[in-house]
Design an enzyme around this catalytic site. Structure first.
Site, short mmCIF file in Angstrom:
data_model
loop_
_atom_site.label_atom_id
_atom_site.label_comp_id
_atom_site.label_asym_id
_atom_site.label_seq_id
_atom_site.Cartn_x
_atom_site.Cartn_y
_atom_site.Cartn_z
N ASN A 9 0.87 -1.18 0.00
CA ASN A 9 0.00 0.00 0.00
C ASN A 9 0.90 1.23 0.00
O ASN A 9 1.50 1.56 1.02
CB ASN A 9 -0.90 -0.03 1.25
CG ASN A 9 -1.74 1.23 1.38
OD1 ASN A 9 -1.79 2.06 0.48
ND2 ASN A 9 -2.43 1.36 2.51
N LYS A 11 0.12 4.24 -0.28
CA LYS A 11 -0.54 5.41 0.34
C LYS A 11 -0.33 6.66 -0.53
O LYS A 11 -0.27 6.54 -1.75
CB LYS A 11 -0.04 5.58 1.78
CG LYS A 11 -0.24 4.29 2.61
CD LYS A 11 -0.07 4.47 4.09
CE LYS A 11 -0.29 3.14 4.80
NZ LYS A 11 -0.18 3.24 6.25
N HIS A 95 -9.64 1.13 5.25
CA HIS A 95 -8.34 1.38 5.90
C HIS A 95 -8.54 2.36 7.05
O HIS A 95 -9.31 3.31 6.94
CB HIS A 95 -7.33 1.92 4.88
CG HIS A 95 -5.93 1.88 5.40
ND1 HIS A 95 -5.47 2.80 6.32
CD2 HIS A 95 -4.92 1.02 5.19
CE1 HIS A 95 -4.22 2.51 6.63
NE2 HIS A 95 -3.86 1.43 5.96
N GLU A 97 -6.83 4.72 8.10
CA GLU A 97 -6.56 6.14 7.80
C GLU A 97 -7.78 6.79 7.18
O GLU A 97 -8.05 7.98 7.41
CB GLU A 97 -5.32 6.24 6.89
CG GLU A 97 -4.04 6.00 7.68
CD GLU A 97 -2.89 5.43 6.88
OE1 GLU A 97 -2.95 5.40 5.64
OE2 GLU A 97 -1.91 4.98 7.52
N GLU A 167 -5.32 -4.86 10.75
CA GLU A 167 -4.31 -3.81 10.89
C GLU A 167 -4.58 -3.05 12.19
O GLU A 167 -5.37 -2.08 12.20
CB GLU A 167 -4.39 -2.83 9.72
CG GLU A 167 -4.04 -3.43 8.38
CD GLU A 167 -3.46 -2.38 7.44
OE1 GLU A 167 -2.34 -2.58 6.97
OE2 GLU A 167 -4.11 -1.34 7.21
N GLY A 173 2.57 2.37 10.92
CA GLY A 173 3.53 3.47 10.79
C GLY A 173 4.28 3.80 12.07
O GLY A 173 4.92 4.84 12.16
N SER A 213 3.47 -2.04 10.42
CA SER A 213 4.92 -2.09 10.64
C SER A 213 5.54 -3.42 10.22
O SER A 213 6.48 -3.90 10.86
CB SER A 213 5.26 -1.76 12.10
OG SER A 213 4.88 -0.41 12.40
N GLY A 235 4.81 1.48 4.70
CA GLY A 235 6.11 2.13 4.51
C GLY A 235 7.16 1.26 3.84
O GLY A 235 7.86 1.71 2.92
#
Ligand code: 13P
Length: 259
Positions: A9, A11, A95, A97, A167, A173, A213, A235
């Site tokens: 992902n 992002k 998600h 976020e 998640e 993150g 992570s 990430g």
């Protein structure tokens, strides 16, 4: 047996030019992935270019969200058929976020899940508790509510096509991943719920990914758990060599079986 799945992902990262470089490097590093499926989810702006680059190869394209209608007066939104046209096969939905920043509700996410399926996209329904919820002992209550609402109204045939992703918000993150044991416990719980909502066979077939992570250093321990069918990587998916390593380690049989 469930084939492991690793999803990158990306992002809100990268220009089209940068996305092409990243996708090209991943394609070169994973020419014939064995015992694992790979999906990358670039930003909307890079979907066409990355889709062209990956076309015909083993790495599949996904989007990071979609609208729940096929067309209409919805400024700024992207409809499922538009994603299909660009070669998308997967779409991330729910998600954390988007739940937090955009205020997406369980009900809206459910409409998106159903729209994705109706247009032939595989929805990746994301669920997960916040740090506060975990502290208060509400982990299972939270993910159960999100799962039941997200899959509401689906037939068993549709449920089996969905992918689930656990998640935990506190792991996204932060560099602090859930331990294999913590993740496996929640995955097992989610699988039990799918058995209840659909059937035991469907629960055994549905893939449940872990996200939060994930990196090359911890992925092996996570996917070693029978309940963890792969990873949703944020990430660490922006670095081609790192992502390639994660995919190889997540493959059935591990890195040794890969080329
Ligand atoms: P990180 O891997 O950066 O923690 O992000 C996880 C995630 O949100 C993937 O969807």
């Amino acid at each position: 047996m469930r084939t492991p799945l690793v999803i990158g992902n990306w992002k809100m990262h990268g220009t089209v030019a940068e996305a092409k470089v990243l996708a090209g490097a991943i394609r070169e590093g994973l020419r014939r992935p064995r015992g694992v499926q790979v999906v990358v989810c670039p930003p909307f702006t890079a979907l066409a270019a990355v889709g062209e680059l990956l076309a015909g190869g083993p790495i599949l394209l996904g989007a990071q969200t979609c609208h729940h209608e096929a067309a209409g007066p919805h400024t700024g939104e992207i409809a499922p058929p538009m994603l299909v046209e660009l070669g998308c096969r997967y779409v991330l939905l729910g998600h954390s976020e988007r739940r937090k920043e955009i205020g997406e509700s369980d009900e809206l996410i459910n409409r998106k899940v159903r729209a994705a399926l109706a247009h032939g996209l595989t929805p990746v329904l994301c669920v997960g508790e916040t740090a506060d919820e975990r502290r208060q002992g509400l982990t299972f209550t939270t993910v159960e509510g999100q799962l039941r609402a997200g899959l509401a109204g689906l037939t068993p045939d549709q449920t089996v096509k969905a992918v689930l992703a656990y998640e935990p918000v506190w792991a996204i993150g932060t560099g602090v991943n859930a331990t294999s044991g913590q993740a496996a416990e929640v995955h097992g719980y989610l699988r039990g719920l799918v058995a209840e909502l659909a059937s035991k066979d469907i629960a055994q077939a549905v893939r449940i990914l872990y996200g939060g992570s994930v990196k090359a250093e911890n992925v092996e321990g996570l996917v070693a758990e029978a309940e963890i069918d792969g990873a949703l990587v944020g990430g660490a998916s922006l670095n081609a060599p790192g992502f390639i390593t994660i995919v190889k380690k997540a493959a059935r049989g591990g890195a040794a079986s890969k080329e």
